[in-house]
Design an enzyme around this catalytic site. Structure first.
Site, PDB file in Angstrom:
ATOM      1  N   TYR A   1       0.863  -1.180   0.000  1.00 41.50           N
ATOM      2  CA  TYR A   1       0.000   0.000   0.000  1.00 41.50           C
ATOM      3  C   TYR A   1       0.899   1.228   0.000  1.00 41.50           C
ATOM      4  CZ  TYR A   1      -4.350   2.513   0.757  1.00 41.50           C
ATOM      5  OH  TYR A   1      -5.431   3.348   0.619  1.00 41.50           O
TER       6      TYR A   1
ATOM      7  N   LYS B   1     -20.820 -19.928 -10.324  1.00 39.24           N
ATOM      8  CA  LYS B   1     -20.086 -19.736 -11.574  1.00 39.24           C
ATOM      9  C   LYS B   1     -18.662 -19.262 -11.277  1.00 39.24           C
ATOM     10  CE  LYS B   1     -20.830 -19.579 -16.116  1.00 39.24           C
ATOM     11  NZ  LYS B   1     -21.711 -20.438 -16.912  1.00 39.24           N
TER      12      LYS B   1
ATOM     13  N   ASP C   1     -24.624 -18.705 -21.662  1.00 39.39           N
ATOM     14  CA  ASP C   1     -25.862 -19.435 -21.965  1.00 39.39           C
ATOM     15  C   ASP C   1     -25.972 -19.705 -23.457  1.00 39.39           C
ATOM     16  OD1 ASP C   1     -26.809 -19.331 -19.248  1.00 39.39           O
ATOM     17  OD2 ASP C   1     -27.208 -17.221 -19.586  1.00 39.39           O
TER      18      ASP C   1
ATOM     19  N   ALA D   1     -35.761 -21.651 -29.383  1.00 39.98           N
ATOM     20  CA  ALA D   1     -35.161 -20.590 -30.193  1.00 39.98           C
ATOM     21  C   ALA D   1     -34.752 -19.412 -29.319  1.00 39.98           C
ATOM     22  CB  ALA D   1     -36.142 -20.138 -31.273  1.00 39.98           C
TER      23      ALA D   1
ATOM     24  N   ALA E   1     -31.635 -18.131 -26.330  1.00 45.97           N
ATOM     25  CA  ALA E   1     -30.201 -17.874 -26.413  1.00 45.97           C
ATOM     26  C   ALA E   1     -29.426 -19.109 -26.830  1.00 45.97           C
ATOM     27  CB  ALA E   1     -29.696 -17.355 -25.062  1.00 45.97           C
TER      28      ALA E   1
ATOM     29  N   ASN F   1     -21.760 -26.733 -19.375  1.00 44.75           N
ATOM     30  CA  ASN F   1     -20.966 -25.577 -19.812  1.00 44.75           C
ATOM     31  C   ASN F   1     -19.633 -25.436 -19.087  1.00 44.75           C
ATOM     32  OD1 ASN F   1     -23.277 -25.132 -21.267  1.00 44.75           O
ATOM     33  ND2 ASN F   1     -23.436 -22.968 -20.763  1.00 44.75           N
TER      34      ASN F   1
END
Length: 398
Positions: A47, A102, A170, A203, A205, A325
């Site tokens: 710092y 995530k 997604d 239909a 994402a 994913n």
């Protein structure tokens, strides 16, 4: 005895010893220092006054921020809470457990730091403006659980405005893993992807992104279905996004319902929920592939799918061939950040899919066309392929 917790919406009683709630109590992540601050000397380096020298150097040479801060290895995981898992529009606060999850997957599987950011706005302009203002702190942005069709515009506008990777998982994560699995399904059954006709249920994402990637990968034909049936150029009710996908898919000129499109189809890819009647499944081509990825209830239950399909995949971890994913996004961002890419291109996504498929290329069976998320070969393979593709495509800065 521990006090019971009452959920404010449902008034359901939460068991204080429930393993899920016990794991989430207090959140699933924290910030840790990478350097010690043990005494005055350490403090003066980490710092003031030492930090001022680093600040001055960055002010004079802004690119040094990547070398002397965490920026080059940290991703913002951004949501507005409008399309969370299968729960829908539950708001930013309720989305945080997913965004934390995530973030820890980024770290666990890709060695990438990530910060959950849940926004209290859903307007496209406001989301774009907010993320642009936050961007100096991050090396990339993972958009998550933002409802369609807004997600398409948000991603496009952010990538136009910023020189860091913007990735809506997604869409593209699902497309990358699905394409890898389909390549291997074709290989294990002695076929080529160019010989296949696929039908996508959904239909939104994921469905739109999967269709685009399959076209780029050389699929023989692919049709996308929404609630009104096959998305084709003759329909007058299409959004701009659906009109765009209609122009590059459905070479067979199919019309009608999902069941109509499935007749003779080689591949079913479900990213919509609902249930496909068994009588429609029975009309698919012999030795077809069924990727029913809705959670927790696949559009076609594996028990039914196995009666007709040579390869079956779901989005669930308790069945073989999970389309997850987490096989894609940690390595994709790790590769992009490694070379300080300005964006994630279509070539980088295809490279990720090829690398992912290649991990199990010599171990293929109908029950193993995609690696496990815990296969330690996955992230390094995807990272390397994405970094190399970024350099080939001219978006790498080192």
């Amino acid at each position: 005895m521990a006090a019971e917790i009452i959920h404010p919406n449902t008034q359901d009683t939460i068991d204080p010893v429930d393993a899920v709630f016990a794991l989430h109590r207090g959140g699933k992540m924290e910030v840790r220092a990478t350097v010690p601050v043990r005494d005055a000397d350490d403090l003066s380096l980490a710092y003031t006054p030492g930090v001022a020298r680093v600040c001055t150097a960055i002010a004079e040479q802004p690119e040094l921020v990547n070398d002397y801060t965490w920026k080059s290895n940290v991703v913002a995981v951004v949501t507005d809470g409008t399309a969370v898992l299968g729960l829908g529009d539950i708001g930013p606060e309720a989305s945080l457990p997913v965004m934390e999850g995530k973030a820890i997957l980024f770290k666990q599987f890709g060695g990438v730091d990530a910060v959950p950011i849940a926004l209290a706005c859903t307007d496209v302009d406001e989301i774009v403006e907010t993320v642009v203002r936050l961007a100096p702190s991050f090396g990339g942005v993972n958009l998550e659980d933002i409802s369609a069709p807004r997600c398409f515009e948000i991603e496009r506008r952010l990538q136009d405005a910023l020189d860091i990777p913007i990735f809506h998982d997604d869409q593209h994560g699902t497309a990358i893993v699905s394409t890898a699995a389909l390549w291997n399904a074709a290989k294990v059954t002695g076929r080529e992807i160019g010989d296949l006709r696929a039908v996508i249920s959904g239909a939104g994402a994921a469905g739109i992104a999967i269709a685009k990637m399959l076209v780029a990968a050389g699929i023989g034909d692919v049709s996308v279905c929404d609630r009104r049936g096959v998305v084709h150029q003759g329909r007058e009710d299409l959004t701009d996004v659906k009109a765009e996908i209609a122009a590059v898919t459905n070479r067979a000129g199919l019309k009608g319902s999902l069941a109509d499109a499935l007749n003779g189809a080689d591949v079913f890819i479900g990213v919509s929920g609902g249930t496909v009647p068994e009588e429609a499944v029975a009309t698919m081509a012999k030795g077809c592939f069924i990727f029913a990825m809705a959670n927790p209830n696949p559009e076609i239950h594996p028990e039914v799918a196995h009666r007709y399909a040579a390869v079956v995949a779901t989005g669930r971890s308790d069945f073989p061939n999970q389309i997850n994913n987490v096989l894609a996004f940690p390595g994709i961002f790790a590769g992009a950040l490694q070379v300080r890419a300005t964006r994630i291109t279509e070539g980088m996504k295809l490279a990720a899919a090829e690398a992912l498929a290649g991990v199990v290329a010599e171990e293929l069976t109908p029950q193993r066309v995609i690696p496990s998320p815990f296969d330690e070969r996955v992230a390094p393979a995807v990272t390397k392929a994405v970094a190399e593709a970024a350099r080939r495509e001219g978006v790498a800065r080192r």
